[in-house]
Design a protein around this motif. Sequence first.
Motif, PDB file in Angstrom:
ATOM      1  N   GLU A  11       0.511   3.500   1.196  1.00  0.00           N
ATOM      2  CA  GLU A  11       1.699   3.630   0.351  1.00  0.00           C
ATOM      3  C   GLU A  11       1.598   2.737  -0.882  1.00  0.00           C
ATOM      4  O   GLU A  11       2.591   2.197  -1.357  1.00  0.00           O
ATOM      5  CB  GLU A  11       2.953   3.282   1.157  1.00  0.00           C
ATOM      6  CG  GLU A  11       3.200   4.220   2.329  1.00  0.00           C
ATOM      7  CD  GLU A  11       4.446   3.879   3.112  1.00  0.00           C
ATOM      8  OE1 GLU A  11       5.085   2.841   2.793  1.00  0.00           O
ATOM      9  OE2 GLU A  11       4.799   4.642   4.027  1.00  0.00           O
ATOM     10  N   GLY A  12       0.397   2.575  -1.401  1.00  0.00           N
ATOM     11  CA  GLY A  12       0.225   1.764  -2.596  1.00  0.00           C
ATOM     12  C   GLY A  12       0.687   2.474  -3.848  1.00  0.00           C
ATOM     13  O   GLY A  12       0.825   3.700  -3.882  1.00  0.00           O
ATOM     14  N   ASP A  13       0.932   1.706  -4.898  1.00  0.00           N
ATOM     15  CA  ASP A  13       1.399   2.288  -6.161  1.00  0.00           C
ATOM     16  C   ASP A  13       0.313   3.125  -6.839  1.00  0.00           C
ATOM     17  O   ASP A  13       0.606   4.145  -7.468  1.00  0.00           O
ATOM     18  CB  ASP A  13       1.855   1.178  -7.115  1.00  0.00           C
ATOM     19  CG  ASP A  13       3.114   0.484  -6.631  1.00  0.00           C
ATOM     20  OD1 ASP A  13       3.884   1.115  -5.871  1.00  0.00           O
ATOM     21  OD2 ASP A  13       3.330  -0.680  -7.011  1.00  0.00           O
ATOM     22  N   THR A  14      -0.932   2.695  -6.738  1.00  0.00           N
ATOM     23  CA  THR A  14      -2.033   3.425  -7.373  1.00  0.00           C
ATOM     24  C   THR A  14      -2.411   4.628  -6.520  1.00  0.00           C
ATOM     25  O   THR A  14      -2.684   4.496  -5.326  1.00  0.00           O
ATOM     26  CB  THR A  14      -3.261   2.514  -7.551  1.00  0.00           C
ATOM     27  OG1 THR A  14      -2.904   1.403  -8.366  1.00  0.00           O
ATOM     28  CG2 THR A  14      -4.407   3.281  -8.208  1.00  0.00           C
ATOM     29  N   GLN A  15      -2.413   5.781  -7.153  1.00  0.00           N
ATOM     30  CA  GLN A  15      -2.745   7.029  -6.464  1.00  0.00           C
ATOM     31  C   GLN A  15      -4.219   7.379  -6.713  1.00  0.00           C
ATOM     32  O   GLN A  15      -4.627   7.579  -7.859  1.00  0.00           O
ATOM     33  CB  GLN A  15      -1.869   8.167  -6.967  1.00  0.00           C
ATOM     34  CG  GLN A  15      -0.373   7.944  -6.802  1.00  0.00           C
ATOM     35  CD  GLN A  15       0.093   8.133  -5.381  1.00  0.00           C
ATOM     36  OE1 GLN A  15      -0.416   8.977  -4.645  1.00  0.00           O
ATOM     37  NE2 GLN A  15       1.081   7.353  -4.969  1.00  0.00           N
TER      38      GLN A  15
END
Length: 220
Positions: free
Chosen positions: A61-65
């Motif tokens: 669920e990190g900000d960077t996709q």
Amino acid sequence: MAAAAKSNTNWFAIGISIAVVVVLVALGGLVVFLNNQAGAPGAAPQSALVNEETGAISFGEGDTQVDTFVDFMCPICGDFEDTYGAALQDAAAADEITLNVHPVSILDRLSQNTEYSTRAGSAVYCVAAEAPDSTLDFFNSLFENQPAENTPGLSDDELIALAEQAGAGGAADCITDGTYKRFVGSQTDQHEIQGTPTVEIDGERIDNSEIGTRFAEILG
């Protein structure tokens, strides 16, 4: 009498013409329907891991996709996973990134008519739907047991055996039925995948020559 006969003949011809037109219209509609069915995306996997719109199987669920598009017959995809797979999966587990994995099929032609790329992609979706916690283990096992190009690839029974080893024996029927084969094909077309691996970071498609540099920036 002659005029009446002529009138009857004309009405008969008109009736035949109308019937022919109706049949042709019906046949045209049937062809359109069948073409639409053939091009339909098929059943979408129902899983908390799967984004039905993008087809991604998501971890973390990190900000960077980070989106990776992989074909399980592709040897360069195998090299990619050897080089970056563990680091990406670890970063996703730590919620440093969101890792979106897309099974695609562009190398069916290299599996001696067994559609291995499509079958393997469908199998991954089967595991994601039936045993989400086993998905990454199964995904990794497909590359650990990756067949060479221009071979039939793994059989359905072999795919099922790997799924069972990963703890996803419940996906067996789904794998045998090829439940998500059409979904794999539709996702390949939707994302306009021409080669694998294909990588996107925050929606930007990355040139293969820049992947190492970009991953170094986000993975540290």
